[in-house]
Design a protein around this motif. Sequence first.
Motif, PDB file in Angstrom:
ATOM      1  N   ILE A 119       0.850  -1.190   0.060  1.00  0.00           N
ATOM      2  CA  ILE A 119      -0.167  -0.049   0.018  1.00  0.00           C
ATOM      3  C   ILE A 119       0.979   1.235   0.079  1.00  0.00           C
ATOM      4  O   ILE A 119       0.543   2.322  -0.642  1.00  0.00           O
ATOM      5  CB  ILE A 119      -0.910  -0.069   1.181  1.00  0.00           C
ATOM      6  CG1 ILE A 119      -1.931  -1.110   0.871  1.00  0.00           C
ATOM      7  CG2 ILE A 119      -1.543   1.278   1.382  1.00  0.00           C
ATOM      8  CD1 ILE A 119      -2.719  -1.330   2.261  1.00  0.00           C
ATOM      9  N   VAL A 120       1.780   1.215   0.986  1.00  0.00           N
ATOM     10  CA  VAL A 120       2.879   2.322   0.946  1.00  0.00           C
ATOM     11  C   VAL A 120       3.582   2.534  -0.242  1.00  0.00           C
ATOM     12  O   VAL A 120       3.730   3.963  -0.982  1.00  0.00           O
ATOM     13  CB  VAL A 120       3.396   2.359   2.192  1.00  0.00           C
ATOM     14  CG1 VAL A 120       4.569   3.404   2.457  1.00  0.00           C
ATOM     15  CG2 VAL A 120       2.939   2.502   3.530  1.00  0.00           C
ATOM     16  N   LEU A 122       3.612   0.476  -3.298  1.00  0.00           N
ATOM     17  CA  LEU A 122       3.194   0.465  -4.714  1.00  0.00           C
ATOM     18  C   LEU A 122       1.747   0.948  -5.015  1.00  0.00           C
ATOM     19  O   LEU A 122       1.381   1.006  -6.025  1.00  0.00           O
ATOM     20  CB  LEU A 122       3.030  -1.144  -4.923  1.00  0.00           C
ATOM     21  CG  LEU A 122       4.404  -2.094  -4.681  1.00  0.00           C
ATOM     22  CD1 LEU A 122       4.020  -3.277  -4.818  1.00  0.00           C
ATOM     23  CD2 LEU A 122       5.387  -1.653  -5.674  1.00  0.00           C
ATOM     24  N   GLY A 123       1.360   1.681  -3.799  1.00  0.00           N
ATOM     25  CA  GLY A 123       0.147   2.436  -4.232  1.00  0.00           C
ATOM     26  C   GLY A 123      -1.305   1.491  -4.303  1.00  0.00           C
ATOM     27  O   GLY A 123      -2.086   1.867  -4.917  1.00  0.00           O
ATOM     28  N   GLU A 124      -1.187   0.146  -3.657  1.00  0.00           N
ATOM     29  CA  GLU A 124      -2.368  -0.676  -3.647  1.00  0.00           C
ATOM     30  C   GLU A 124      -3.321  -0.195  -2.826  1.00  0.00           C
ATOM     31  O   GLU A 124      -3.039   0.441  -1.763  1.00  0.00           O
ATOM     32  CB  GLU A 124      -1.798  -2.066  -3.703  1.00  0.00           C
ATOM     33  CG  GLU A 124      -0.965  -2.563  -4.724  1.00  0.00           C
ATOM     34  CD  GLU A 124      -0.626  -4.011  -4.599  1.00  0.00           C
ATOM     35  OE1 GLU A 124      -1.357  -4.808  -3.374  1.00  0.00           O
ATOM     36  OE2 GLU A 124       0.117  -4.523  -5.314  1.00  0.00           O
ATOM     37  N   ILE A 125      -4.548  -0.645  -3.121  1.00  0.00           N
ATOM     38  CA  ILE A 125      -5.572  -0.220  -2.386  1.00  0.00           C
ATOM     39  C   ILE A 125      -6.151  -1.246  -1.322  1.00  0.00           C
ATOM     40  O   ILE A 125      -5.960  -2.417  -1.236  1.00  0.00           O
ATOM     41  CB  ILE A 125      -6.873   0.350  -3.168  1.00  0.00           C
ATOM     42  CG1 ILE A 125      -7.396  -0.945  -4.149  1.00  0.00           C
ATOM     43  CG2 ILE A 125      -6.660   1.559  -3.942  1.00  0.00           C
ATOM     44  CD1 ILE A 125      -8.715  -0.636  -4.729  1.00  0.00           C
TER      45      ILE A 125
END
Lengths: 149, 148
Positions: A119-120, A122-125
């Motif tokens: 999340i931090v 790779l910007g995954e949700i």
Amino acid sequence: MAGICYHRRVPGIALSLLAAVGWGGGRVIAWLGLQYLAPALGTFVSVLSSLGALSLVVTFFQPEALNLSWTIALWFALVGVLNFALGRFFSFQGIKHLGASRASIIQATNPLFAVALAIVLLGEIITWPIALGTAAIVGGLILVVSEAP
Amino acid sequence: MRQNLLLGYAFNIAAALAWGAAAIVIRKALSEGVSPLGGAVVSLFFGGIVLGLMSLGQYRRRTHRVGWAITLFLISGLASGLGVTAYFFALGLAPVTVVAPVSNTSPLVTMVISQVFLRHLERLTPRVWLGGLLVVAGVALISVGQYL
């Protein structure tokens, strides 16, 4: 087609269970070994043993699997440092201090860290299953940690 | 005793963090379409080199029954190698949404084996069993949730 998929799933599930038994059994046996040997040396021996076993499997079943570019090999070298030199070493240190069962429960939370990093970095949700799973893991950890061995 | 306990928690969380970070790098490496088994061999090779350096001098600090301990660690490594091999072959036969939750039951397997063979070394209460079940269920939800 569905029948073929079903017939592939059953051995797939059996092999998944075998993986769980291999990892679970490996931890308990390592715990016995840790009664007599320092964790760093024990980890080294166990990694050499895993390397020997996997090298045989690759040689016989997927000899082409070692045809990796230098870039990919360097990524996997980093994996080796994180997963084995640090991960397995800390794991054995943790088992030595807490025992195999409690250590395995805490160590099993690693997907939580993987998701947090994804999340931090790779910007995954965050999805609902991930949120629920996180809550369950935190609840389980509180139960285990709140009682001294 | 308390310091030993805190050290134990710290080591286990450090292991989980290292494996979590490794999972991110593995995903990056596997996105290039290479074989996970080949990657595992390379990882073990480099991990072994670092561990060899880390364990220099440890042999002199040995206690008794070193041969027995080395045999146990050899078997432990073989069992882990079997686990990795079975996991990768399972992924070729069933979807990851099935393989990941089933293989992630390994803490429960550890608890069962420990209670059958090593009950004298650790005592597990219902609270620890419930904690283990919750963590395994949570990990299964996260594993499946990433692919939904």
